[in-house]
Each structure stands twice: as C-alpha cells, then as structure tokens.
Write a protein that holds these residues in place. Sequence first.
Motif, PDB file in Angstrom:
ATOM      1  N   VAL A 120       0.837  -1.189   0.000  1.00 47.05           N
ATOM      2  CA  VAL A 120       0.000   0.000   0.000  1.00 47.05           C
ATOM      3  C   VAL A 120       0.881   1.250   0.000  1.00 47.05           C
ATOM      4  O   VAL A 120       1.830   1.357   0.768  1.00 47.05           O
ATOM      5  N   ASN A 121       0.555   2.170  -0.912  1.00 47.26           N
ATOM      6  CA  ASN A 121       1.231   3.464  -0.975  1.00 47.26           C
ATOM      7  C   ASN A 121       2.735   3.407  -1.205  1.00 47.26           C
ATOM      8  O   ASN A 121       3.450   4.320  -0.830  1.00 47.26           O
ATOM      9  N   CYS A 122       3.220   2.356  -1.833  1.00 46.04           N
ATOM     10  CA  CYS A 122       4.659   2.310  -2.104  1.00 46.04           C
ATOM     11  C   CYS A 122       4.981   3.296  -3.227  1.00 46.04           C
ATOM     12  O   CYS A 122       4.098   3.772  -3.938  1.00 46.04           O
ATOM     13  N   ASP A 123       6.259   3.589  -3.372  1.00 49.08           N
ATOM     14  CA  ASP A 123       6.689   4.601  -4.330  1.00 49.08           C
ATOM     15  C   ASP A 123       7.403   3.927  -5.503  1.00 49.08           C
ATOM     16  O   ASP A 123       8.510   3.412  -5.353  1.00 49.08           O
ATOM     17  N   PRO A 124       6.778   3.924  -6.694  1.00 49.96           N
ATOM     18  CA  PRO A 124       7.396   3.221  -7.825  1.00 49.96           C
ATOM     19  C   PRO A 124       8.709   3.851  -8.277  1.00 49.96           C
ATOM     20  O   PRO A 124       9.492   3.229  -8.976  1.00 49.96           O
ATOM     21  N   GLU A 125       8.947   5.106  -7.859  1.00 48.46           N
ATOM     22  CA  GLU A 125      10.175   5.761  -8.298  1.00 48.46           C
ATOM     23  C   GLU A 125      11.387   5.304  -7.498  1.00 48.46           C
ATOM     24  O   GLU A 125      12.491   5.246  -8.008  1.00 48.46           O
ATOM     25  N   ASN A 126      11.155   5.001  -6.232  1.00 45.72           N
ATOM     26  CA  ASN A 126      12.294   4.690  -5.369  1.00 45.72           C
ATOM     27  C   ASN A 126      12.287   3.298  -4.778  1.00 45.72           C
ATOM     28  O   ASN A 126      13.298   2.846  -4.277  1.00 45.72           O
ATOM     29  N   GLU A 127      11.123   2.648  -4.793  1.00 52.03           N
ATOM     30  CA  GLU A 127      11.080   1.340  -4.159  1.00 52.03           C
ATOM     31  C   GLU A 127      11.047   0.257  -5.222  1.00 52.03           C
ATOM     32  O   GLU A 127      10.112   0.158  -6.001  1.00 52.03           O
ATOM     33  N   TYR A 128      12.067  -0.547  -5.195  1.00 53.44           N
ATOM     34  CA  TYR A 128      12.211  -1.606  -6.168  1.00 53.44           C
ATOM     35  C   TYR A 128      11.047  -2.587  -6.086  1.00 53.44           C
ATOM     36  O   TYR A 128      10.570  -3.094  -7.098  1.00 53.44           O
ATOM     37  N   HIS A 129      10.575  -2.839  -4.882  1.00 51.83           N
ATOM     38  CA  HIS A 129       9.563  -3.875  -4.711  1.00 51.83           C
ATOM     39  C   HIS A 129       8.128  -3.394  -4.917  1.00 51.83           C
ATOM     40  O   HIS A 129       7.192  -4.095  -4.575  1.00 51.83           O
ATOM     41  N   CYS A 130       7.988  -2.195  -5.451  1.00 51.76           N
ATOM     42  CA  CYS A 130       6.649  -1.613  -5.549  1.00 51.76           C
ATOM     43  C   CYS A 130       5.940  -2.090  -6.825  1.00 51.76           C
ATOM     44  O   CYS A 130       6.439  -1.892  -7.937  1.00 51.76           O
ATOM     45  N   PHE A 131       4.798  -2.708  -6.671  1.00 51.60           N
ATOM     46  CA  PHE A 131       3.956  -3.041  -7.825  1.00 51.60           C
ATOM     47  C   PHE A 131       2.999  -1.881  -8.034  1.00 51.60           C
ATOM     48  O   PHE A 131       2.288  -1.487  -7.110  1.00 51.60           O
ATOM     49  N   PHE A 132       2.993  -1.360  -9.240  1.00 50.55           N
ATOM     50  CA  PHE A 132       2.263  -0.123  -9.499  1.00 50.55           C
ATOM     51  C   PHE A 132       1.429  -0.288 -10.763  1.00 50.55           C
ATOM     52  O   PHE A 132       1.922  -0.783 -11.783  1.00 50.55           O
ATOM     53  N   LEU A 133       0.163   0.070 -10.669  1.00 52.38           N
ATOM     54  CA  LEU A 133      -0.703   0.042 -11.843  1.00 52.38           C
ATOM     55  C   LEU A 133      -1.554   1.298 -11.793  1.00 52.38           C
ATOM     56  O   LEU A 133      -2.178   1.581 -10.768  1.00 52.38           O
ATOM     57  N   SER A 134      -1.538   2.088 -12.869  1.00 58.12           N
ATOM     58  CA  SER A 134      -2.355   3.297 -12.841  1.00 58.12           C
ATOM     59  C   SER A 134      -3.145   3.451 -14.131  1.00 58.12           C
ATOM     60  O   SER A 134      -2.736   2.959 -15.190  1.00 58.12           O
ATOM     61  N   PHE A 135      -4.274   4.102 -14.015  1.00 60.06           N
ATOM     62  CA  PHE A 135      -5.150   4.380 -15.155  1.00 60.06           C
ATOM     63  C   PHE A 135      -5.398   5.879 -15.154  1.00 60.06           C
ATOM     64  O   PHE A 135      -5.830   6.432 -14.149  1.00 60.06           O
ATOM     65  N   GLU A 136      -5.100   6.518 -16.271  1.00 57.67           N
ATOM     66  CA  GLU A 136      -5.345   7.959 -16.338  1.00 57.67           C
ATOM     67  C   GLU A 136      -6.232   8.227 -17.542  1.00 57.67           C
ATOM     68  O   GLU A 136      -5.852   7.953 -18.685  1.00 57.67           O
ATOM     69  N   ARG A 137      -7.391   8.767 -17.270  1.00 57.46           N
ATOM     70  CA  ARG A 137      -8.326   9.027 -18.354  1.00 57.46           C
ATOM     71  C   ARG A 137      -7.896  10.258 -19.132  1.00 57.46           C
ATOM     72  O   ARG A 137      -7.596  11.304 -18.555  1.00 57.46           O
ATOM     73  N   GLN A 138      -7.837  10.118 -20.453  1.00 53.89           N
ATOM     74  CA  GLN A 138      -7.493  11.265 -21.294  1.00 53.89           C
ATOM     75  C   GLN A 138      -8.494  11.292 -22.430  1.00 53.89           C
ATOM     76  O   GLN A 138      -8.349  10.576 -23.418  1.00 53.89           O
ATOM     77  N   ASN A 139      -9.512  12.097 -22.282  1.00 52.89           N
ATOM     78  CA  ASN A 139     -10.600  12.184 -23.258  1.00 52.89           C
ATOM     79  C   ASN A 139     -11.221  10.803 -23.494  1.00 52.89           C
ATOM     80  O   ASN A 139     -11.779  10.237 -22.583  1.00 52.89           O
ATOM     81  N   HIS A 140     -11.060  10.244 -24.688  1.00 45.83           N
ATOM     82  CA  HIS A 140     -11.730   8.971 -24.968  1.00 45.83           C
ATOM     83  C   HIS A 140     -10.850   7.769 -24.743  1.00 45.83           C
ATOM     84  O   HIS A 140     -11.219   6.659 -25.061  1.00 45.83           O
ATOM     85  N   SER A 141      -9.670   8.025 -24.236  1.00 47.36           N
ATOM     86  CA  SER A 141      -8.786   6.883 -24.029  1.00 47.36           C
ATOM     87  C   SER A 141      -8.237   6.907 -22.609  1.00 47.36           C
ATOM     88  O   SER A 141      -8.428   7.867 -21.864  1.00 47.36           O
ATOM     89  N   VAL A 142      -7.592   5.837 -22.266  1.00 46.55           N
ATOM     90  CA  VAL A 142      -7.033   5.707 -20.925  1.00 46.55           C
ATOM     91  C   VAL A 142      -5.565   5.343 -21.069  1.00 46.55           C
ATOM     92  O   VAL A 142      -5.212   4.446 -21.831  1.00 46.55           O
ATOM     93  N   LEU A 143      -4.727   6.075 -20.348  1.00 46.42           N
ATOM     94  CA  LEU A 143      -3.305   5.763 -20.342  1.00 46.42           C
ATOM     95  C   LEU A 143      -3.051   4.821 -19.173  1.00 46.42           C
ATOM     96  O   LEU A 143      -3.410   5.123 -18.041  1.00 46.42           O
ATOM     97  N   ILE A 144      -2.458   3.691 -19.478  1.00 42.94           N
ATOM     98  CA  ILE A 144      -2.238   2.683 -18.447  1.00 42.94           C
ATOM     99  C   ILE A 144      -0.748   2.523 -18.221  1.00 42.94           C
ATOM    100  O   ILE A 144       0.032   2.411 -19.180  1.00 42.94           O
ATOM    101  N   GLU A 145      -0.344   2.570 -16.963  1.00 39.64           N
ATOM    102  CA  GLU A 145       1.067   2.383 -16.625  1.00 39.64           C
ATOM    103  C   GLU A 145       1.171   1.233 -15.637  1.00 39.64           C
ATOM    104  O   GLU A 145       0.375   1.146 -14.709  1.00 39.64           O
TER     105      GLU A 145
END
Length: 617
Positions: free
Chosen positions: A209-234
């Motif tokens: 929970v709340n790990c930092d994908p920039e600095n923590e190697y063990h962080c599992f990170f999934l994000s969805f960012e809505r941009q108009n009609h599409s979604v950017l997934i990281e």
Amino acid sequence: MMIPEFTLGFWVLLHLISPVANYANGKVTEACYTMVPRHGHTSQSEPIHEITLNQTTFCPGDIIKVTLSGPLFKGFLLEARNAKDLNSSPIGSFRLIDEEESQLLNCDQKEGSAVSHTSSSKKTQIQVYWKAPRNTEVSIQFLATVVEKFKIYWVKIRSPILYPSNVHPFTMSQTTTVSSPTSRPIATLKKSFSALDCGGKKFCIRNPVNCDPENEYHCFFLSFERQNHSVLIEMSGPNEGYLSFALSHDQWMGDDDVYMCIHEDETVHMYPSYVFGRSHPVFDSPAVLETMAWRLADGVIQCSFRRNISLPGSKRFDLDQKYYIFLADGVTNNGQIHKHSQQPLITSEKHDVTAHPKNIGGSRSPLLLKLHGAFMFVAWMTTGSIGVLVARFFKPVWSKAFLFGEAAWFQIHRILMLCTSGLTIVGFVLPFIYRKGWSRAAGYHPYLGCVVMILAILQPFLALFRPPSHDSRRWIFNWTHWGTGTAARILAVAAMFLGMDLPGLDLPSPAKTYAMIGFVAWHVGTEILLEIHAYRLTRKVQILEDDRIQILQSFTTAEAEVSPFILLHIRSSCKVAFTEIYPFLFQGHAFKKVVLVTYICGNLAFLFIFLSAISQH
Ligand SMILES: *[C@@H]1O[C@H](CO)[C@@H](O)[C@H](O)[C@H]1NC(C)=O
Ligand SMILES: *[C@@H]1O[C@H](CO)[C@@H](O)[C@H](O)[C@H]1NC(C)=O
Ligand SMILES: *[C@@H]1O[C@H](CO)[C@@H](O)[C@H](O)[C@H]1NC(C)=O
C-alpha cells in the motif's frame, strides 16, 4: 474458476523458443512452429516490415492477397494461424505469385501451408495468395519472420486480423488495406512512473500500500489515467519476467480481459489477451493498444500504453464499467512464462477506473486464507494459550470463586478451550473451500493441520467423559488430557510457522518469523516463570507448615504444664499463620495475577501484530 487457476493460466503461454536452422535456400520447415531462425542472436523488437491484406473478412474458399513489404530483406517465413491461438498449426494454403522469389513449404504436413524465400537475394516486397479453407470459422492472423541479415531479424510480425465474414461485425467486401498493427512504433520510457497524481488524476493500485514506484524496487504499481476517450495505463514492478493485470467480473479467473507485459530478448512485449473459462489466456493482436512504451532499468520492468475506453468489435472490456482488478507477476524463461511466485493481487471490490481517480492498495491474499490464518492465530496464540495457563496455574487462585455454578478457573478454561476448538474447526475448513481440495503445494502444513484438527476435536470429548475428581482413574485422564493438549499446541505452533511462509498469506518476511519466535519465547518464558513460582510457593508453604506443626506439637506437649511459655508458643504459631503463610499465599496469588495480566497484554500485542499484518497484506 478459482484464483489458483489464474496462476495456472499464466503458465505455459509462450512456447519455448528453440533454435532452428536457417538456410539461405529457404527450406526452413524446422522453423515451421517457432518461426525463429537459428542465428544465436536475439530478435528485433519493433517490426519495420508489415503485412497487408486485400480484404478484412473472408468466406470459405476465398482467395486473399497477402503482401509482406518493408526495407530490404533477404529471408522470410509466412504462415496463417488462428488469431486466437497464434501457437497453433498453420491454416489454409498459399499460392505463389512470384515463383522465383518464393516457394511453398509443407508445415505440419499440410501442403503449401507456409511460404519462404528461395534465395538470399534482397527484396522489399513479397506477394502471395492465401486460400481460405472450406471449413474454418476462426479469425486468421498472418505471421511473418523477416531476416534482414544474419544478426538482424524479426520474429512473428503480425498482420491485421482476418475475420470470417459471418462473425465480423462489419461485414463488407471492400478493398481495404489495413496496415500492420505491429508496425506502430514502440517508444522507450525515460524515467520511472510517478505516484504523485495517484488519487488526483490517476486511479492507482499499489502493493505494498502506498509504495513509491520511483524509489522502491519492490513496488507493484498500476495506474489508469483518463485522457478524453482513451485511458493511459502504466504498470511497473520488479522484473522477474512478466507483469500482468486483468479486469474481471468476479474475484476468480475466467472470462477476463488480461494485459501482459513480457520481458523477452531485452525488450518488453505488450499483449492484450482474453481468458476463456478455464483455458489459458489467448493473446490478441496488440492493435488496440496505442502509444506503447517500456523501460527496463534497475531490476524494474515498466510498460505503458493507451487504449480507447470502448473498443467495439474486440473482446476488450469497456473501461467505464466496474471490475475487480488483478495484478500478477512471474518468471519467464526463454520466452516461456512460468507460474508466479506469489499470489496475484486482487482488489477487494469492483472499481471503475475512469470514474473517480482513487488510490488503493490491494491484497495478494485471498479472503478465505486470511480468515483461516486469523482464526488459527486467535485460537492457538491467544485463547488456547491463556486457557492452558489458567488451568495449570490458577486452580488454587480461583477454586473458591464460582462462575455459573462451577469453579471460575474451570469455567474460564472450558470456555477458552471450546473457543479454540471451534475456531480451529471453522479455520480448518476454509482453505479446503478455497482450494476445492487438498493443496499439494502447501507442503507439510496441511498434514500438521489435520493432526491438530483431530486433537482439537478429541480433546473436548475426552474432557466430557472425564472420571470424577476423586476417582482412582482420574490420573489417567489428567495425563491424557495434558498430553493431547500439549501435543496439539506444539503441532499448532509448528503448523503456524510453516503456514506463515506459504504464499497464500502474504506476511512481511523476516518480520513474521521474528514475531512468531517472540511469541513462543513470551509464552514459554511465562510458563517457566509461573512454574518456578509455583514450585517455590509449595516449598515455602511446606517449610512454614512444618514449622507450624512443630510449634503446635510443642504446644500440645506443653499443654500439661501451663506456663507463660505456652502463651509465647500460641502467639508465635498464630503469628506464623497470620503474618507469613496467609499473606504469602495471598502475595503468591497477587503475583500470579500480575503475571497473567502482563502475559495477556503481551499475548494480545502479538496477536494484534499478526492480525494487522494479515489485514494489511
Ligand atoms: C483479393 O485478391 C484476390 C486475388 O487476387 C481476389 O480474388 C479478391 O477478389 C480480392 N479481394 C478484394 C476485396 O478485392
Ligand atoms: C482532450 O481534449 C481536449 C479538447 O477537448 C484537448 O485539448 C486535449 O489535448 C485532449 N487531450 C488528449 C490527451 O488527447
Ligand atoms: C480510438 O478512438 C479514436 C477516436 O475516438 C479512433 O480514431 C481510434 O481509431 C480508436 N482506436 C482504436 C484502436 O480503436
């Protein structure tokens, strides 16, 4: 379908890429299946050649013109396969247009099921006809391996999907040239994903929970960012081989929309796929994924892509609905995907990733296994341990106090031990419900658990049929009762040690082992302390009793001759009784109670540590 099969689904997705001979004359039937030339170099990731078709749908028996084109190349191998199972055998047969540059191969004993080059002359385009078989209803995808020179080649470049005309939603027979989806550029990312916008612009799932994908190697990170009609997934996480996430209507695998990022040959491949029922995920064309990008750095795999919120005509789920989200990772070996080492993370509720940006964690442990762990910890750390201490050391303290018509110590003991047995029975059933049977992967833990379970059921029945306290056979019961209970407790502790290490309960390591050792030390220490105290108490009472008896004896012998000396004796004997024995016994009780209260506090603290760890992970 249960989650373990989610695990299974990711097992053998990609076949082993085995080295295959490459011949300048194009007779490469050994490569029919893998389509990989035996060059000893890794293939290129971003295709620069493309396959085009003169139709998007086909009827049985149709002739389709297939064009492979791009920068100068020397060799190629072209096949048509089931778009839903690109590892299956070739479908249909080819007709040559240019017999000088191309030749037919018999792959999988089907005549003309593949086309290859005839020489290593340089070419920029190859055209062939493909004849659809009479009896097929599956969608077709053409795959091509292109060799530019010995070290530079691309494997399994994909064509647009060719749909059977009765299935395709846009049935029409116009001439459309659809460019190859895999010719889309794949960019490399410059830096780590950021969690700064989580909950603001992005919908994020992180584990822990709340790990930092920039600095923590063990962080599992999934994000969805809505941009108009599409979604950017990281998506990012430790690079063991692959990362994947799935959108699911339930918390079990099956009929889910899955996205995989696979580390292979120093690149990252991204595939949407679909899980039909209990079968393996089936890779779809990545055509629906746009602006794909990836990065491999510092042991972390990162991939990102964009997809439209709704993709009519494909199996992809609409992103404006609520789904459970799974996050899984695992190992690949030579392009073969292996079972992941830990449970997939599954969100506890359904989420609409495009509605409100949220910032959530997820659990990798299934609820049933969490409850199993929690029940067993409560039973064998707390209720069982306290119940035993009370029976062993507090009989003299609470034998005169009554609770519902029985000695208080006995009532407390009975209630706590019945709780222990009850929690054990309920806790015992849960993993079997979850696994739908015996878990062979769990090692000795379930065997120990079964023995503990039997003892925990046996013990209350033994207690029910105990002989009365003054019966001559009572000692047999006492010893059996003690023996069974002690065996159960020791085995339970062993089972807890083994169970904690199973992936079903994702507790932080090595903290969990230290905490468990701490608990055992705390409990054994308390028992030893009370044991020593009880021993010293009986010794002292004995000595005092002996003194008193001596005094009383001298008192009775002196009874005849009444002398002032007697008064002294009476006084001293009473003094011993009132100032030493009773206060001492009383003090002993007080000491025990203090120890019990302290023990319970410590015990609850350990229980709290474990329960909160279970609920958080
Ligand atoms: C595609 O090419 C084949 C072979 O030339 C031809 O029979 C077919 O009609 C073509 N399809 C379209 C839609 O033009
Ligand atoms: C979304 O649409 C707005 C206009 O409606 C446009 O200015 C913006 O660039 C678009 N954003 C993306 C990411 O396409
Ligand atoms: C996504 O939607 C846009 C328009 O909203 C469309 O132009 C584009 O082709 C769509 N992409 C895919 C892969 O369907």
